[in-house]
Design an enzyme around this catalytic site. Structure first.
Site, PDB file in Angstrom:
ATOM      1  N   ASP A 181      -8.809  18.758 -13.589  1.00 23.93           N
ATOM      2  CA  ASP A 181      -9.056  17.419 -14.123  1.00 23.93           C
ATOM      3  C   ASP A 181      -8.762  17.483 -15.626  1.00 23.93           C
ATOM      4  OD1 ASP A 181     -10.252  15.191 -15.344  1.00 23.93           O
ATOM      5  OD2 ASP A 181     -11.868  15.081 -13.881  1.00 23.93           O
ATOM      6  N   TYR A 200     -17.507  16.776 -14.043  1.00 25.29           N
ATOM      7  CA  TYR A 200     -17.887  15.366 -14.102  1.00 25.29           C
ATOM      8  C   TYR A 200     -18.910  15.051 -12.994  1.00 25.29           C
ATOM      9  CZ  TYR A 200     -17.398  10.331 -13.908  1.00 25.29           C
ATOM     10  OH  TYR A 200     -17.659   8.996 -13.901  1.00 25.29           O
ATOM     11  N   ARG A 240       0.857  -1.205   0.000  1.00 26.95           N
ATOM     12  CA  ARG A 240       0.000   0.000   0.000  1.00 26.95           C
ATOM     13  C   ARG A 240       0.880   1.236   0.000  1.00 26.95           C
ATOM     14  NH1 ARG A 240      -1.274   1.779   4.560  1.00 26.95           N
ATOM     15  NH2 ARG A 240      -1.916  -0.194   5.464  1.00 26.95           N
ATOM     16  N   LYS A 242      -9.896   6.507 -19.018  1.00 28.04           N
ATOM     17  CA  LYS A 242     -10.268   7.067 -20.312  1.00 28.04           C
ATOM     18  C   LYS A 242      -9.066   6.995 -21.270  1.00 28.04           C
ATOM     19  CE  LYS A 242     -13.929   7.705 -17.895  1.00 28.04           C
ATOM     20  NZ  LYS A 242     -14.228   8.941 -17.189  1.00 28.04           N
TER      21      LYS A 242
HETATM   22  C1  LIG Z   1     -14.597   9.275 -15.924  1.00 31.30           C
HETATM   23  C2  LIG Z   1     -14.193  10.593 -15.395  1.00 31.30           C
HETATM   24  C3  LIG Z   1     -13.863  10.756 -14.042  1.00 31.30           C
HETATM   25  C4  LIG Z   1     -13.977   9.637 -13.030  1.00 31.30           C
HETATM   26  O1  LIG Z   1     -13.075   8.626 -13.273  1.00 31.30           O
HETATM   27  P1  LIG Z   1     -13.327   7.072 -12.857  1.00 31.30           P
HETATM   28  O2  LIG Z   1     -12.086   6.428 -13.333  1.00 31.30           O
HETATM   29  O3  LIG Z   1     -14.568   6.643 -13.564  1.00 31.30           O
HETATM   30  O4  LIG Z   1     -13.506   7.052 -11.391  1.00 31.30           O
HETATM   31  C5  LIG Z   1     -13.432  12.007 -13.627  1.00 31.30           C
HETATM   32  N1  LIG Z   1     -13.356  13.041 -14.477  1.00 31.30           N
HETATM   33  C6  LIG Z   1     -13.680  12.932 -15.769  1.00 31.30           C
HETATM   34  C7  LIG Z   1     -13.561  14.104 -16.670  1.00 31.30           C
HETATM   35  C8  LIG Z   1     -14.101  11.708 -16.286  1.00 31.30           C
HETATM   36  O5  LIG Z   1     -14.430  11.601 -17.571  1.00 31.30           O
END
Ligand SMILES: *Cc1c(COP(=O)(O)O)cnc(C)c1O
Length: 387
Positions: A170, A98, A46, A195
């Site tokens: 983000d 998001y 961890r 993604k």
């Molecule tokens: C999918 C997404 C998230 C969340 O990510 P997960 O891997 O699904 O927890 C956060 N920000 C954006 C812009 C996303 O497209």
């Protein structure tokens, strides 16, 4: 080094012990302590594992950060960053973030005494107005989801610096290939590696990079103390995805640009949102802060009925949530990402019943256009028979 080279040669890609061409999966939770006097680099997985550490070094290199951290999901990455704040802190976030981040900031963090005001940060005067004495951080996405609205990265980072606020962005929609916020003054960069970075719809993961040693220690304390780390297999999958990141982004972006132009001239498409189109309100600003418009676009049809017909007739894209994969993914925000939002609120934010988001994959451009063309023709045919 150009990104195309860097994403293959960050220095950790070859195993130092054996010369293996891919980082081994160290499937170990604990590590033997050989030397009584010398604490080992790795003691418990961890706190640190060589496979996860390799990924963390790679993302730090790619984003130009001081350190990187890998988490169990994009949401784990986002919430871990917010857990570095103290109770009583206030956050200013952009409006169209998001859905999962909206849920965490509006429903979960208030219980811990961390509150958020959501404002339209394409208008910088709203930022000034939203900041209070207890404001500690700014959180944004650009381009945003699903309308691809563009926020001025340099100006907001500058504002944050002047007011002593932590700036968090983000960067999922752009990936480190297209946009590097640390270079524009941002403190913390977050990715849902589920993604574009993972890129194959086969792993859920999150990444964080920071621009200082102090922040690195704070995020590490949460990563180790809260424990939402990325497992070693998933770390390996993300590293494998990164090797083709620039090639995938380039190809998908090229097709997205052509599809945007195609939708833009189609009589059944009311509106196209894509920062690569000259009429997009954020096009010039986006161009000034990113290497390209990316592989996600949104477009609007007349009605839910038209959307249903389109989806029923399309053969190629997945009809699903998520984005940033080798296969094209068509999403319907009204029923997917924004289903929980009351209809009026959703409409007020411009997310109509006819809005679709397309994440463009690696299929042949002409095949994708032909598929949308026949599906849109089916909508037109149905409309003319009901008249
Ligand atoms: C999918 C997404 C998230 C969340 O990510 P997960 O891997 O699904 O927890 C956060 N920000 C954006 C812009 C996303 O497209």
């Amino acid at each position: 080094m150009k990104f195309e080279t860097l994403n293959l040669h960050t220095g950790v890609e070859v195993d130092g012990q054996t010369g293996a061409a891919s980082v081994p999966i160290y499937q170990a939770s604990t590590f033997h302590q050989f030397d009584w006097d010398q604490p080992p680099e790795f003691d418990y997985a961890r706190s640190g594992n060589p496979t996860r550490q390799a990924l963390e070094k790679i993302i730090a290199e790619l984003e130009g950060g001081k350190a990187g951290f890998a988490f169990a999901s994009g949401m784990a990455a986002i919430t871990s960053v917010f857990l570095t704040l103290e109770a009583g802190s206030h956050v200013v976030a952009c409006e169209d973030i998001y859905g999962g981040a909206f849920r965490a900031l509006s429903q979960i963090f208030p219980r811990l005494g961390i509150t958020t005001t959501f404002v339209d940060l394409t208008d910088l005067s709203q930022l000034e107005k939203a900041v209070r004495p207890e404001t500690k951080a700014i959180y944004i996405e650009t381009p945003s989801n699903p309308q691809l609205r563009v926020i001025d990265l340099k100006a907001v980072a500058q504002f944050a610096k002047e007011k002593g606020l932590l700036s968090i962005v983000d960067n999922t929609f752009m990936s480190p290939y297209l946009q590097n916020p640390h270079a524009l003054g941002w403190d913390v960069v977050i990715h849902s590696a589920t993604k574009f970075i993972g890129g194959h719809s086969d792993v859920v993961a999150g990444l964080v990079t920071v621009n200082s040693e102090e922040l690195s220690q704070k995020v590490y304390q949460i990563q180790n103390g809260f424990g939402s780390i990325l497992g070693v297999h998933d770390s390996w999958l993300v590293m494998r995805g990164i090797k083709t990141l620039s090639a995938r982004m380039k190809q998908s972006q090229e097709t997205a640009q052509k599809l945007a132009a195609y939708f833009d001239q189609h009589p059944l498409v009311k509106q196209v949102y894509y920062p690569g189109l000259a009429h997009h309100p954020g096009a010039l600003l986006h161009q000034s802060q990113a290497k390209g418009p990316g592989a996600v676009l949104s477009f609007e049809l007349e009605s839910e009925e038209a959307v249903r017909r389109l989806v029923e007739h399309l053969r190629l894209p997945l009809f699903a949530v998520s984005l940033g994969a080798v296969e094209s993914i068509l999403s319907y925000p009204a029923r997917m990402s924004h289903a929980a939002m009351p209809r009026e609120e959703r409409h007020a934010r411009g997310i109509s019943d006819g809005l679709l988001r397309l994440s463009v994959g690696l299929e042949d451009t002409d095949d994708l256009i032909a598929d949308f063309d026949q599906a849109l023709a089916a909508i037109a045919a149905a409309a003319s028979t009901t008249k």
